[in-house]
Design a protein around this motif. Sequence first.
Motif, PDB file in Angstrom:
ATOM      1  N   VAL A   1       5.409  28.253  -3.110  1.00 53.42           N
ATOM      2  CA  VAL A   1       6.760  27.768  -2.825  1.00 53.42           C
ATOM      3  C   VAL A   1       6.990  26.456  -3.564  1.00 53.42           C
ATOM      4  O   VAL A   1       6.163  25.531  -3.483  1.00 53.42           O
ATOM      5  CB  VAL A   1       6.963  27.546  -1.306  1.00 53.42           C
ATOM      6  N   VAL A   2       8.072  26.375  -4.302  1.00 57.00           N
ATOM      7  CA  VAL A   2       8.468  25.106  -4.914  1.00 57.00           C
ATOM      8  C   VAL A   2       8.894  24.176  -3.778  1.00 57.00           C
ATOM      9  O   VAL A   2       9.790  24.506  -2.997  1.00 57.00           O
ATOM     10  CB  VAL A   2       9.643  25.305  -5.897  1.00 57.00           C
ATOM     11  N   PRO A   3       8.249  23.021  -3.653  1.00 58.61           N
ATOM     12  CA  PRO A   3       8.544  22.155  -2.502  1.00 58.61           C
ATOM     13  C   PRO A   3       9.932  21.526  -2.579  1.00 58.61           C
ATOM     14  O   PRO A   3      10.315  20.972  -3.608  1.00 58.61           O
ATOM     15  CB  PRO A   3       7.450  21.097  -2.554  1.00 58.61           C
ATOM     16  N   GLY A   4      10.633  21.602  -1.459  1.00 55.31           N
ATOM     17  CA  GLY A   4      11.959  21.009  -1.378  1.00 55.31           C
ATOM     18  C   GLY A   4      11.961  19.648  -0.704  1.00 55.31           C
ATOM     19  O   GLY A   4      13.002  18.995  -0.634  1.00 55.31           O
ATOM     20  N   TYR A   5      10.785  19.232  -0.216  1.00 53.71           N
ATOM     21  CA  TYR A   5      10.717  17.944   0.476  1.00 53.71           C
ATOM     22  C   TYR A   5       9.318  17.365   0.359  1.00 53.71           C
ATOM     23  O   TYR A   5       8.328  18.091   0.494  1.00 53.71           O
ATOM     24  CB  TYR A   5      11.061  18.110   1.965  1.00 53.71           C
ATOM     25  N   TYR A   6       9.246  16.072   0.116  1.00 54.83           N
ATOM     26  CA  TYR A   6       7.990  15.317   0.199  1.00 54.83           C
ATOM     27  C   TYR A   6       8.299  13.908   0.681  1.00 54.83           C
ATOM     28  O   TYR A   6       9.419  13.402   0.482  1.00 54.83           O
ATOM     29  CB  TYR A   6       7.261  15.261  -1.154  1.00 54.83           C
ATOM     30  N   SER A   7       7.319  13.293   1.326  1.00 55.39           N
ATOM     31  CA  SER A   7       7.493  11.909   1.765  1.00 55.39           C
ATOM     32  C   SER A   7       6.174  11.167   1.642  1.00 55.39           C
ATOM     33  O   SER A   7       5.102  11.773   1.643  1.00 55.39           O
ATOM     34  CB  SER A   7       7.987  11.857   3.216  1.00 55.39           C
ATOM     35  N   PHE A   8       6.275   9.863   1.535  1.00 54.73           N
ATOM     36  CA  PHE A   8       5.079   9.016   1.544  1.00 54.73           C
ATOM     37  C   PHE A   8       5.428   7.681   2.207  1.00 54.73           C
ATOM     38  O   PHE A   8       6.596   7.283   2.247  1.00 54.73           O
ATOM     39  CB  PHE A   8       4.514   8.805   0.136  1.00 54.73           C
ATOM     40  N   THR A   9       4.408   7.034   2.728  1.00 57.87           N
ATOM     41  CA  THR A   9       4.630   5.783   3.447  1.00 57.87           C
ATOM     42  C   THR A   9       4.376   4.578   2.553  1.00 57.87           C
ATOM     43  O   THR A   9       3.673   4.660   1.543  1.00 57.87           O
ATOM     44  CB  THR A   9       3.710   5.683   4.682  1.00 57.87           C
ATOM     45  N   ILE A  10       4.941   3.462   2.987  1.00 56.88           N
ATOM     46  CA  ILE A  10       4.724   2.169   2.343  1.00 56.88           C
ATOM     47  C   ILE A  10       4.324   1.164   3.412  1.00 56.88           C
ATOM     48  O   ILE A  10       4.977   1.058   4.457  1.00 56.88           O
ATOM     49  CB  ILE A  10       5.994   1.681   1.622  1.00 56.88           C
ATOM     50  N   ASP A  11       3.248   0.447   3.167  1.00 54.70           N
ATOM     51  CA  ASP A  11       2.795  -0.638   4.044  1.00 54.70           C
ATOM     52  C   ASP A  11       2.872  -1.922   3.228  1.00 54.70           C
ATOM     53  O   ASP A  11       2.015  -2.212   2.412  1.00 54.70           O
ATOM     54  CB  ASP A  11       1.364  -0.372   4.516  1.00 54.70           C
ATOM     55  N   ARG A  12       3.917  -2.668   3.459  1.00 48.79           N
ATOM     56  CA  ARG A  12       4.169  -3.912   2.709  1.00 48.79           C
ATOM     57  C   ARG A  12       3.790  -5.098   3.586  1.00 48.79           C
ATOM     58  O   ARG A  12       4.358  -5.302   4.657  1.00 48.79           O
ATOM     59  CB  ARG A  12       5.642  -3.959   2.318  1.00 48.79           C
ATOM     60  N   ARG A  13       2.787  -5.871   3.171  1.00 48.33           N
ATOM     61  CA  ARG A  13       2.353  -7.043   3.935  1.00 48.33           C
ATOM     62  C   ARG A  13       3.069  -8.295   3.430  1.00 48.33           C
ATOM     63  O   ARG A  13       3.114  -8.559   2.222  1.00 48.33           O
ATOM     64  CB  ARG A  13       0.839  -7.197   3.852  1.00 48.33           C
TER      65      ARG A  13
ATOM     66  N   ASN B   1       0.859  -1.185   0.000  1.00 50.11           N
ATOM     67  CA  ASN B   1       0.000   0.000   0.000  1.00 50.11           C
ATOM     68  C   ASN B   1       0.894   1.234   0.000  1.00 50.11           C
ATOM     69  O   ASN B   1       1.656   1.467   0.949  1.00 50.11           O
ATOM     70  CB  ASN B   1      -0.916   0.007   1.235  1.00 50.11           C
ATOM     71  N   ILE B   2       0.807   2.011  -1.065  1.00 48.40           N
ATOM     72  CA  ILE B   2       1.696   3.160  -1.277  1.00 48.40           C
ATOM     73  C   ILE B   2       0.945   4.454  -0.982  1.00 48.40           C
ATOM     74  O   ILE B   2      -0.150   4.684  -1.503  1.00 48.40           O
ATOM     75  CB  ILE B   2       2.216   3.171  -2.729  1.00 48.40           C
ATOM     76  N   GLY B   3       1.504   5.282  -0.123  1.00 50.13           N
ATOM     77  CA  GLY B   3       0.926   6.602   0.109  1.00 50.13           C
ATOM     78  C   GLY B   3      -0.174   6.653   1.140  1.00 50.13           C
ATOM     79  O   GLY B   3      -1.034   7.537   1.079  1.00 50.13           O
ATOM     80  N   GLY B   4      -0.153   5.740   2.099  1.00 52.14           N
ATOM     81  CA  GLY B   4      -1.141   5.814   3.173  1.00 52.14           C
ATOM     82  C   GLY B   4      -1.082   7.140   3.898  1.00 52.14           C
ATOM     83  O   GLY B   4      -2.088   7.669   4.355  1.00 52.14           O
ATOM     84  N   SER B   5       0.131   7.693   3.986  1.00 55.18           N
ATOM     85  CA  SER B   5       0.339   9.025   4.558  1.00 55.18           C
ATOM     86  C   SER B   5       1.331   9.758   3.667  1.00 55.18           C
ATOM     87  O   SER B   5       2.351   9.186   3.266  1.00 55.18           O
ATOM     88  CB  SER B   5       0.880   8.920   5.987  1.00 55.18           C
ATOM     89  N   VAL B   6       1.012  11.004   3.357  1.00 56.75           N
ATOM     90  CA  VAL B   6       1.872  11.835   2.507  1.00 56.75           C
ATOM     91  C   VAL B   6       2.127  13.150   3.230  1.00 56.75           C
ATOM     92  O   VAL B   6       1.221  13.728   3.833  1.00 56.75           O
ATOM     93  CB  VAL B   6       1.223  12.100   1.137  1.00 56.75           C
ATOM     94  N   ASP B   7       3.377  13.628   3.166  1.00 55.82           N
ATOM     95  CA  ASP B   7       3.715  14.866   3.855  1.00 55.82           C
ATOM     96  C   ASP B   7       4.678  15.675   2.997  1.00 55.82           C
ATOM     97  O   ASP B   7       5.476  15.111   2.248  1.00 55.82           O
ATOM     98  CB  ASP B   7       4.360  14.547   5.211  1.00 55.82           C
ATOM     99  N   GLY B   8       4.588  16.989   3.118  1.00 60.97           N
ATOM    100  CA  GLY B   8       5.526  17.836   2.395  1.00 60.97           C
ATOM    101  C   GLY B   8       4.913  19.133   1.935  1.00 60.97           C
ATOM    102  O   GLY B   8       3.727  19.416   2.151  1.00 60.97           O
ATOM    103  N   GLY B   9       5.729  19.944   1.279  1.00 58.92           N
ATOM    104  CA  GLY B   9       5.271  21.238   0.814  1.00 58.92           C
ATOM    105  C   GLY B   9       5.219  22.259   1.928  1.00 58.92           C
ATOM    106  O   GLY B   9       5.207  21.920   3.113  1.00 58.92           O
ATOM    107  N   ALA B  10       5.201  23.522   1.544  1.00 65.01           N
ATOM    108  CA  ALA B  10       5.187  24.594   2.538  1.00 65.01           C
ATOM    109  C   ALA B  10       4.047  25.581   2.308  1.00 65.01           C
ATOM    110  O   ALA B  10       3.337  25.945   3.239  1.00 65.01           O
ATOM    111  CB  ALA B  10       6.529  25.341   2.529  1.00 65.01           C
ATOM    112  N   LYS B  11       3.832  25.977   1.033  1.00 63.88           N
ATOM    113  CA  LYS B  11       2.867  27.032   0.731  1.00 63.88           C
ATOM    114  C   LYS B  11       2.592  27.018  -0.768  1.00 63.88           C
ATOM    115  O   LYS B  11       3.394  26.513  -1.559  1.00 63.88           O
ATOM    116  CB  LYS B  11       3.446  28.385   1.178  1.00 63.88           C
TER     117      LYS B  11
END
Length: 415
Positions: A278-290, A265-275
């Motif tokens: 603003v060109v975002p300098g960081y993003y993250s997403f989670t992976i749930d591998r069963r 499961n890709i992207g259960g939680s996504v984080d990043g960006g500022a405004k």
Amino acid sequence: MSKDIQEALREVDKRKDYAIKVLSKLISIPTVNPPGEKYKEMALYLRDLLSDIGVDVRVIKVPKEVVRRYYPEYEEYDRYIVLAKVKNGDGKIFHLNGHYDVVPPGQGWDHDPFKPVIENDKVYGRGASDMKGGITSIILTLSVLARREVFVGTVEASFTPDEEIGGRTGVYYMLESGLTKPDYAVVAEPSGIDNLWIGNKGNVWAIVEVFGKQAHGSTPWLGDNAFEKMVELAHLMIHELKPKVEAKRSHYPYEDPEGAKATINIGGSVDGGAKINVVPGYYSFTIDRRVIPEESAEEAEKELKEFIEYAKSRIPNLKVKLKILSKSNAYVTDPDKPIVRVMNNAIREVVGREPKVTVCIGGLDTRYFQSSNIQAVTYGPGIPKVAHMANEYVRIADILIVSKVYIKAISQLLL
């Protein structure tokens, strides 16, 4: 002995009102996790309740350093293990386990989730199925066994915290610290009355961090958009890694045939960006591998790491980091082990039909018993699909049935 067992089973039915009272009180204590609220209140209630029915009981506070090691963000919330025992001579140890923490109630309830509602042989409330209904079956079993000599040996029960966040400060700590070492264990998660879980899938949880360069939104050419890189990486995962993962299938039976495959499961939680500008300098997403029993968590982790390296060769200037949050192997108890055969027979005799013997697609505290070489299975009242949902409920009749199954199995294993 058989006459005593039949009297014990009849005693379960006579204690229906007692079971409803206990379950209602359990639900009314909002042991929400995270962060771990009202744990002390729950531990003291269980201590007093078990003492009143003539069971030896003790409360163990989980050391602060243990909580800090696994869940530092919840260090200020004390954790407690309640350990009960009914002993009748020397012999083997049969252990029943239930976790008393519940997930947050969320939205969509027709009533207060911590004020139990009794209607049409059902008790509604957060934790009714997962798994205060199972705890009620355990307590009901102990209340009968404390008065009926239908076994030789020791019946233990543990009531533990933190299953909903991984169980490291609950069952794992209990076993690692040597608080108990039973021969057999049954975890009272909501399997359903005609289904016996002999194992569960494992998992690898990870976070993928993508780095770019922040810039003003009006001059995107001066930056490096981390969101765009993340989208490219996620697209590559969806179309190349996901099919490879899901092609792996387990030979063990699952209630839903789709559960036999490994999943991601890709992207259960996504984080990043500022405004917005603003060109975002960081993003993250989670992976749930069963993880299925035929592979290891280490193999699944290696597969993720190798894919990240492969993605770097496919996506220009990709700056990415894979961080493993947690991992656990899948565990299955051999279907020929006594605990499986006896529980299977007890379910058939009490419920009146052949039970399904399957592997749970989720994670269970049962794995800690299994990894400690203890014969363990999962069987309890409740309906898996209503766990964590609004208007969660458990059937009162199922609580009684499960208690009878426990008594039957105990009488057959502890001879």
